[in-house]
Structure formats: structure tokens, C-alpha cells
Design a protein around this motif. Structure first.
Motif, short mmCIF file in Angstrom:
data_model
loop_
_atom_site.label_atom_id
_atom_site.label_comp_id
_atom_site.label_asym_id
_atom_site.label_seq_id
_atom_site.Cartn_x
_atom_site.Cartn_y
_atom_site.Cartn_z
N ASP A 190 4.80 18.05 0.46
CA ASP A 190 3.53 18.61 0.93
C ASP A 190 2.82 17.66 1.90
O ASP A 190 2.04 18.10 2.74
CB ASP A 190 2.61 18.91 -0.25
CG ASP A 190 2.35 17.68 -1.10
OD1 ASP A 190 3.22 16.78 -1.17
OD2 ASP A 190 1.26 17.60 -1.70
N MET A 191 3.13 16.37 1.80
CA MET A 191 2.45 15.37 2.62
C MET A 191 3.40 14.49 3.43
O MET A 191 3.04 14.01 4.50
CB MET A 191 1.59 14.45 1.72
CG MET A 191 0.46 15.16 1.00
SD MET A 191 -0.35 14.10 -0.23
CE MET A 191 -0.97 12.76 0.77
N PHE A 192 4.61 14.27 2.90
CA PHE A 192 5.53 13.31 3.51
C PHE A 192 6.91 13.94 3.67
O PHE A 192 7.26 14.89 2.96
CB PHE A 192 5.64 12.05 2.64
CG PHE A 192 4.33 11.34 2.44
CD1 PHE A 192 3.87 10.42 3.38
CD2 PHE A 192 3.55 11.60 1.32
CE1 PHE A 192 2.66 9.77 3.20
CE2 PHE A 192 2.34 10.96 1.14
CZ PHE A 192 1.89 10.04 2.08
N ALA A 193 7.73 13.37 4.56
CA ALA A 193 9.08 13.89 4.77
C ALA A 193 9.93 13.75 3.52
O ALA A 193 10.77 14.59 3.23
CB ALA A 193 9.73 13.16 5.94
N ASN A 194 9.70 12.68 2.74
CA ASN A 194 10.47 12.43 1.53
C ASN A 194 9.76 11.36 0.71
O ASN A 194 8.74 10.81 1.13
CB ASN A 194 11.90 11.99 1.87
CG ASN A 194 11.93 10.88 2.91
OD1 ASN A 194 11.22 9.88 2.79
ND2 ASN A 194 12.75 11.05 3.94
N TYR A 195 10.31 11.05 -0.46
CA TYR A 195 9.65 10.06 -1.32
C TYR A 195 9.68 8.66 -0.71
O TYR A 195 8.82 7.83 -1.01
CB TYR A 195 10.27 10.07 -2.73
CG TYR A 195 11.64 9.44 -2.85
CD1 TYR A 195 11.79 8.06 -2.95
CD2 TYR A 195 12.78 10.23 -2.89
CE1 TYR A 195 13.04 7.48 -3.05
CE2 TYR A 195 14.04 9.65 -3.00
CZ TYR A 195 14.16 8.29 -3.08
OH TYR A 195 15.40 7.70 -3.19
N ASN A 196 10.68 8.39 0.14
CA ASN A 196 10.73 7.08 0.80
C ASN A 196 9.51 6.87 1.70
O ASN A 196 8.89 5.80 1.69
CB ASN A 196 12.01 6.96 1.64
CG ASN A 196 13.26 7.03 0.81
OD1 ASN A 196 13.58 6.11 0.08
ND2 ASN A 196 13.98 8.13 0.91
N LYS A 197 9.20 7.90 2.49
CA LYS A 197 8.04 7.81 3.40
C LYS A 197 6.75 7.67 2.59
O LYS A 197 5.82 6.95 2.99
CB LYS A 197 7.96 9.05 4.29
CG LYS A 197 9.15 9.21 5.23
CD LYS A 197 9.17 8.12 6.30
CE LYS A 197 10.26 8.36 7.33
NZ LYS A 197 10.39 7.25 8.30
N ARG A 198 6.67 8.36 1.46
CA ARG A 198 5.48 8.25 0.60
C ARG A 198 5.35 6.83 0.08
O ARG A 198 4.25 6.25 0.09
CB ARG A 198 5.59 9.25 -0.55
CG ARG A 198 4.42 9.22 -1.50
CD ARG A 198 4.46 10.40 -2.47
NE ARG A 198 5.68 10.42 -3.29
CZ ARG A 198 6.00 11.43 -4.10
NH1 ARG A 198 5.21 12.50 -4.19
NH2 ARG A 198 7.10 11.37 -4.82
N GLY A 199 6.46 6.26 -0.38
CA GLY A 199 6.42 4.88 -0.87
C GLY A 199 6.08 3.89 0.23
O GLY A 199 5.35 2.91 0.00
N ASP A 200 6.61 4.13 1.42
CA ASP A 200 6.30 3.26 2.56
C ASP A 200 4.80 3.30 2.87
O ASP A 200 4.18 2.26 3.18
CB ASP A 200 7.08 3.69 3.81
CG ASP A 200 8.58 3.41 3.69
OD1 ASP A 200 8.97 2.61 2.81
OD2 ASP A 200 9.34 4.01 4.47
N ALA A 201 4.22 4.49 2.81
CA ALA A 201 2.78 4.63 3.07
C ALA A 201 1.96 3.87 2.03
O ALA A 201 0.93 3.25 2.35
CB ALA A 201 2.39 6.11 3.09
N PHE A 202 2.40 3.93 0.78
CA PHE A 202 1.73 3.19 -0.29
C PHE A 202 1.80 1.68 -0.02
O PHE A 202 0.79 0.97 -0.09
CB PHE A 202 2.38 3.53 -1.63
CG PHE A 202 1.87 2.72 -2.79
CD1 PHE A 202 0.65 3.04 -3.39
CD2 PHE A 202 2.60 1.66 -3.31
CE1 PHE A 202 0.18 2.31 -4.48
CE2 PHE A 202 2.14 0.92 -4.39
CZ PHE A 202 0.93 1.25 -4.97
N ALA A 203 2.99 1.19 0.29
CA ALA A 203 3.17 -0.24 0.55
C ALA A 203 2.31 -0.70 1.74
O ALA A 203 1.71 -1.78 1.70
CB ALA A 203 4.64 -0.56 0.79
N GLU A 204 2.27 0.13 2.79
CA GLU A 204 1.47 -0.22 3.97
C GLU A 204 -0.02 -0.26 3.62
O GLU A 204 -0.77 -1.15 4.05
CB GLU A 204 1.71 0.81 5.07
CG GLU A 204 0.96 0.53 6.37
CD GLU A 204 1.29 -0.83 6.98
OE1 GLU A 204 0.38 -1.45 7.51
OE2 GLU A 204 2.48 -1.24 6.89
N ALA A 205 -0.45 0.67 2.78
CA ALA A 205 -1.85 0.70 2.35
C ALA A 205 -2.20 -0.53 1.51
O ALA A 205 -3.29 -1.10 1.64
CB ALA A 205 -2.14 1.97 1.56
#
Length: 477
Positions: free
Chosen positions: A456-471
Motif C-alpha cells: 500500500d505504501m512501498f514496492a516491497n518490505y525491503n523498501k519499507r525497511g530501508d525507509a525505516f533505517a533512513e528515518a
């Protein structure tokens, strides 16, 4: 467990055989090429007819393979066998037509199993709702530490077709198998196999929890040495009891508690084996310390015990179990420690895409600010919240189906502070981490364990995790 003798299948004579391959993609294209190279008349059928599919079709047609785009429902005239991509649902009209014509339907795993040579490496196979990839990689690391030529294959890493047909020679393969792959692999017979756990998942594909469990249980059929099950998950032991195996194959349990005979478990911080030792009623073999497992979260220790059980079933010495676990580094986004900021730990478990995985992740920490939400895929959250409520300092919700989690929290943990971010844009992750940092105090863990899919927000769980790490990095800068 029942008993029967199952012999390995010999590679078929493919010359002139009419084979239909269902689906382009990571399994369909290699299958089509392999069969064509063996002289089969291959027709690939595919539901989609987009630019990517046309590009893939052109590549196959240049080899002399027939491709039909936009028509995955009709069985080509003269078909003698159907080989399907694992994700194609069993109720598709193509398969109904194949069954009516008396044709076998194989997946890519079945094809690899049938094509392997007479001296092929045995398979140590792993399935389960959660933990498959980590356990398979742990197993491969242990096998390598024992000096064995191996690879992590199947649903991860090297494709099974490449592994069984390539030039590299293996002593043994660590094979991750999904429920989809097992559904389409009727003649697979592993050396030993493990079902790590069972929880509702992919029920839209399988049709029911019973059908899902039955497909997982196929992994035990014809096992030669050990059927490894989870003592804490009775459903996995039930699958062992129902399996037809070779004479002498044993049921071997793993537990986070003190192991009984024919089990692996934990005693005073030590992983121990009471299954593959002489006089298992009196003796135990030390394998490794909990500190050798990275990270030493309870569900990951369970993964390590399952991997160790399969390795020991193959005759691996205890020292290799320890060395293999020490050498193993988990993939990104699996309960990965990102950073400590102001004495608060930030942990990325974006791979926790269902409630079962999130429950295991939440159980690893004492005081948590939980970031959750996304696509629920039909899941409910009452049981997860009930089990985890005492650990929650606060919750930050994001994503399309966050209201389902918010309502479960209101019912079962009304005292826990909840921040509901009414956002599904990718930038919401930065806001979520900032809100979580405000709720956390020294000693807490801010845990991204969404219990939901990411699309719903990211291409996949990897991108979601990357966004978390960047934040988190932005928070600490």
C-alpha cells in the motif's frame, strides 16, 4: 508415521514431448528453456500481455519456443504435461482442463526433482509460515562449516533447476520450499525435512487452513532419516504423524525448553542435541551457545535448532553447528538492529509481514514502541495484541489497514498510547519514527514489525525497511 519405499525418479526422455509451461517469470522461463533444450515441444501460456511479457516472449520465440500471451486459461492442443509457475492457483481453468485430460501438473520443484541425475545431492528441505529463509541460510552455513559443498536453493538463492543441472557438484542442498511449491511437487522425497511452524497465511490461494497445512505437510512424504517438527506447534507434529516415510525415519522435535529424548533444545543457555547421540535417553551433546545465534531472539533460536537438527540428521559434527551459526549473518530487514539513539534501540523487522511473524518479533523485547500497519491481507489482530500487550510502551500506526490494529488495541490494550498517522505515503515512515522516539524512554526498543504487507505504501518490505533505517539515521543525525 507410516512407511513405504520410494525410489528416486529417473530423468524422462523429453524428445518430441508436448509440454505446456504455465507462466512467464522467474520459474517459467528457465523451465521452458530447459525442456526445449532437451527436445520437448514447449508452449508457454501467460495471462498477461504487457510490454514486459512481450519482451520475455520474444526471447523465448527466438529459441523456437511457442508463446501465447493473454490466454492462460486454455490448454494447448496435444499437451502431454503441464509445468506451472508455483504461484498459479490450483483452481485455474487451465488445470481443470489438464486434469480432465488425465495430465500431470508439475511445478518447478517437481521438474528439478525429476531432472536430477542418479548421483544427485540429497535435499534437506525446510518450510513453515515464518523463518524459512533464515533457517535455510543457517543450515547452509552449518553444512559449509562441516566442509560440505552446498548451497541455499529453492525459494531463495540459486534456482533448483540451476542447482541440479549446473556444472557445480554439491554434496547436499539446503532447500527452502513454499506451500505453493510443495502443492505442485507430488514426487519430492527429501533426505530430511522440517516444518518450522504453521499459522494462517495464503488462505486465498489454498482455500482453507486444512489445505494449506496439507501442502506444507507434503515436505515430509518419503523422508529417509528425520522429520523435524516444532514441539511448541502441535500442528507440525500432527503432519509428521500423518506422513508416509521410509522405514527407520525418525520424528525429531525442537524446543526452546529442556529437550526430551529425540529432541533438540536449550539448557542453561546451551543448544543441546538429545536426538543424534548414543543412548539419547541418558546423553546430550552440546552444540552451541545462545550467544552464537544472531540475533539471539527466541524465534531465531528456534530457527537455529531446526537448522541444527537437519544438519545433525545428515551427520554433521557438533563443532560445525557452532561454527556455522557463528558465521551466519541474517538478511536485511529480519529483526536487524539499525542503531541506538538516546539509549533507545531501533530494530527493523519489515519482513514481519503477517501476525505470526510480528508476534515472534514482539516476543524478543521487553519494552517496545511498535510501528505497525499496512495491508492486512484479511488478517485479524486480536490474538497478536492480547499476547503482546504487556510489552507495549506505545504504538504508531501507518498504512491502509491500520484501523484494524487500532481497534484491536482499543479492545485488548486500551491503556497503551496509540498514534494513528492517517497517511499511506512513503514519507510517513519518517513521521512514524519521530512519533515513536517521543513515546520511547531509555532502554526501550522501537520495533518496525508491521504484521502487514507493504504494497500500500512501498514496492516491497525491503523498501519499507530501508525507509525505516533512513528515518532512524535522520533522527540520530
Amino acid at each position: 508415521m507410516g512407511s513405504r519405499k520410494v525410489t528416486s525418479s529417473e530423468p524422462s526422455d523429453w524428445q518430441g514431448k508436448h509440454v505446456t509451461v504455465a507462466g512467464l517469470g522467474v520459474s517459467g522461463i528457465p523451465a521452458a528453456k530447459v525442456l526445449h533444450a532437451r527436445g520437448a515441444n514447449v508452449t508457454v501460456v501467460n495471462d498477461g500481455d504487457d510490454a514486459r511479457a512481450r519482451e520475455q516472449a520474444a526471447e523465448l520465440e527466438a529459441l523456437g519456443i511457442t508463446v501465447r500471451l493473454g490466454d492462460g486459461a486454455t490448454l494447448p492442443e496435444g499437451s502431454e504435461l503441464v509445468v506451472t509457475a508455483p504461484g498459479w492457483k490450483p483452481d485455474k481453468p487451465l488445470f481443470a482442463a489438464a486434469r480432465e485430460a488425465g495430465l500431470e501438473i508439475w511445478g518447478d520443484v517437481e521438474l528439478a526433482w525429476r531432472l536430477r541425475g542418479p548421483d544427485a545431492a540429497p535435499w534437506l528441505a525446510i518450510t513453515g509460515t515464518n523463518g524459512k529463509t533464515t533457517t535455510t541460510q543457517m543450515l547452509a552455513s552449518i553444512l559449509k562449516a562441516a566442509g560440505l559443498r552446498t548451497a541455499a536453493v529453492g525459494n531463495i538463492g540459486v534456482s533448483l533447476l540451476d542447482a541440479v543441472l549446473g556444472d557445480e557438484q554439491y554434496d547436499v542442498l539446503a532447500v527452502e520450499l513454499s506451500s505453493y511449491q510443495l502443492h505442485w511437487a507430488p514426487s519430492l522425497r527429501a533426505h530430511s525435512a522440517a516444518v518450522l511452524n504453521l499459522a494462517p497465511d495464503h488462505l486465498d490461494w489454498h482455500g482453507s487452513m486444512e489445505a494449506y497445512a496439507a501442502d506444507k505437510g507434503r515436505i515430509y512424504e518419503g523422508n529417509r532419516v528425520a522429520c523435524v517438527y516444532n514441539v511448541a506447534d502441535k500442528a507440525t507434529e500432527d503432519l509428521v504423524r500423518e506422513a508416509d516415510v521410509e522405514e527407520g525415519c525418525r520424528a525429531v522435535g525442537f524446543t526452546l525448553g529442556t529437550p526430551g529424548p529425540s529432541q533438540l533444545g536449550v539448557v542453561e543457555g546451551i543448544l543441546v542435541d538429545r536426538a543424534f547421540v548414543e543412548d539419547r535417553h541418558k546423553n546430550a551433546q552440546e552444540l552451541a551457545e545462545i550467544s552464537d545465534v544472531h540475533p539471539p531472539a527466541p524465534h531465531n533460536i528456534a530457527n537455529a535448532l531446526a537448522a541444527a537438527a537437519l544438519a545433525r540428521a545428515f551427520g554433521v559434527p557438533a563443532r560445525a553447528v557452532r561454527d556455522g551459526l557463528r558465521d551466519f549473518t541474517p538478511d536485511a530487514h529480519r529483526i536487524a538492529h539499525v542503531a541506538d539513539v538516546d539509549a533507545v534501540a531501533y530494530v527493523d523487522d519489515s519482513k514481519a509481514t503477517n501476525t505470526h511473524a510480528a508476534e515472534a518479533s514482539l516476543a524478543a523485547y521487553e519494552s517496545i514502541v511498535w510501528i505497525a500497519g499496512g495491508l492486512a491481507k484479511g488478517a485479524t489482530f486480536d490474538e497478536l495484541v492480547t499476547k503482546s500487550a504487556k510489552r507495549l510502551r506505545g504504538v504508531v500506526l501507518i498504512g491502509q489497514d491500520r484501523a484494524l490494529i487500532r481497534e484491536a488495541l482499543a479492545r485488548h490494550a486500551p491503556e497503551v498510547p496509540v498514534v494513528d498517522l492517517d497517511r499511506t505515503d512513503t514519507g510517513a515512515m519518517l513521521a512514524a519514527v519521530q512519533e515513536a522516539s517521543r513515546l520511547a524512554v531509555a532502554g526501550d526498543t522501537v520495533l518496525l514489525a508491521p504484521a502487514c504487507a507493504s504494497m500500500d505504501m512501498f514496492a516491497n518490505y525491503n523498501k519499507r525497511g530501508d525507509a525505516f533505517a533512513e528515518a532512524v539515521r535522520e533522527l540520530g543525525s
